[in-house]
Design a protein around this motif. Structure first.
Motif, mmCIF file in Angstrom:
data_model
loop_
_atom_site.group_PDB
_atom_site.id
_atom_site.type_symbol
_atom_site.label_atom_id
_atom_site.label_comp_id
_atom_site.label_asym_id
_atom_site.label_seq_id
_atom_site.Cartn_x
_atom_site.Cartn_y
_atom_site.Cartn_z
ATOM 1 N N MET A 1 124.025 28.074 15.562
ATOM 2 C CA MET A 1 123.290 28.038 16.881
ATOM 3 C C MET A 1 121.953 28.781 17.112
ATOM 4 O O MET A 1 120.952 28.643 17.437
ATOM 5 C CB MET A 1 124.202 28.125 18.028
ATOM 6 N N ASN A 2 122.150 30.164 16.485
ATOM 7 C CA ASN A 2 120.898 31.200 16.449
ATOM 8 C C ASN A 2 120.000 30.398 15.722
ATOM 9 O O ASN A 2 118.774 30.811 15.784
ATOM 10 C CB ASN A 2 121.718 32.351 16.307
ATOM 11 N N PHE A 3 120.443 30.232 14.362
ATOM 12 C CA PHE A 3 119.609 29.836 13.439
ATOM 13 C C PHE A 3 118.642 28.660 14.064
ATOM 14 O O PHE A 3 117.219 28.760 13.788
ATOM 15 C CB PHE A 3 120.251 29.261 11.936
ATOM 16 N N ARG A 4 119.279 27.526 14.706
ATOM 17 C CA ARG A 4 118.510 26.226 15.180
ATOM 18 C C ARG A 4 117.599 26.872 16.104
ATOM 19 O O ARG A 4 116.398 26.603 16.197
ATOM 20 C CB ARG A 4 119.782 25.440 15.745
ATOM 21 N N LYS A 5 118.015 27.739 17.035
ATOM 22 C CA LYS A 5 117.017 28.342 18.205
ATOM 23 C C LYS A 5 115.844 29.066 17.433
ATOM 24 O O LYS A 5 114.712 28.956 17.915
ATOM 25 C CB LYS A 5 117.786 29.307 19.083
ATOM 26 N N ALA B 1 108.616 26.811 22.763
ATOM 27 C CA ALA B 1 108.338 28.143 23.244
ATOM 28 C C ALA B 1 109.399 28.514 24.402
ATOM 29 O O ALA B 1 109.249 29.425 25.119
ATOM 30 C CB ALA B 1 106.915 28.309 23.886
ATOM 31 N N TYR B 2 110.358 27.547 24.647
ATOM 32 C CA TYR B 2 111.336 27.691 25.957
ATOM 33 C C TYR B 2 112.524 28.233 25.370
ATOM 34 O O TYR B 2 113.152 27.962 24.296
ATOM 35 C CB TYR B 2 111.202 26.510 26.445
ATOM 36 N N ASP B 3 113.256 29.089 26.325
ATOM 37 C CA ASP B 3 114.647 29.536 26.032
ATOM 38 C C ASP B 3 115.604 28.360 25.896
ATOM 39 O O ASP B 3 115.279 27.126 26.119
ATOM 40 C CB ASP B 3 114.860 30.534 26.895
ATOM 41 N N PHE C 1 115.025 19.793 26.531
ATOM 42 C CA PHE C 1 113.755 19.214 25.729
ATOM 43 C C PHE C 1 113.258 18.152 26.778
ATOM 44 O O PHE C 1 112.136 17.924 26.561
ATOM 45 C CB PHE C 1 114.405 18.606 24.416
ATOM 46 N N ALA C 2 114.215 17.403 27.361
ATOM 47 C CA ALA C 2 113.532 16.387 28.092
ATOM 48 C C ALA C 2 112.458 16.787 29.572
ATOM 49 O O ALA C 2 111.643 16.190 29.881
ATOM 50 C CB ALA C 2 114.673 15.685 29.132
#
Length: 88
Positions: free
Chosen positions: A39-43, A52-54, A59-60
């Motif tokens: 999950m960290n890699f994906r982020k 650019a968002y946390d 995404f929507a």
């Protein structure tokens, strides 16, 4: 692995079959080793592709920017998974 182009409507559409961005997210998590590391890699990969968002911003909320980031990331991911041989 080839991923279909992602459109902003994908982030506001429900579907029984996984949409391309879902498949990309799954591939990123797997490449990162799964679990929290995945999950960290994906982020990090999505941030590098322009998201650019946390993690608390869906995404929507910004579907156009999400589509841009996923399409950029999908291109990079395809290159990583299917590297072209170097000509001698």
């Amino acid at each position: 692995m080839h991923f279909d182009e992602i459109h902003s409507k994908h982030f506001v559409t429900l579907s029984r079959t996984p949409l391309p961005h879902t498949l990309i997210e799954q591939a990123l998590v797997a490449m990162g080793g799964g679990g929290n590391d995945g999950m960290n890699f994906r982020k990090q990969a999505l941030a590098a592709a322009g998201w650019a968002y946390d993690g608390l911003v869906p995404f929507a909320k910004h579907p156009d920017k999400a589509a841009e980031a996923f399409n950029r990331g999908a291109c990079d991911l395809t290159v990583e998974i299917n590297p072209q041989p170097v000509a001698d």
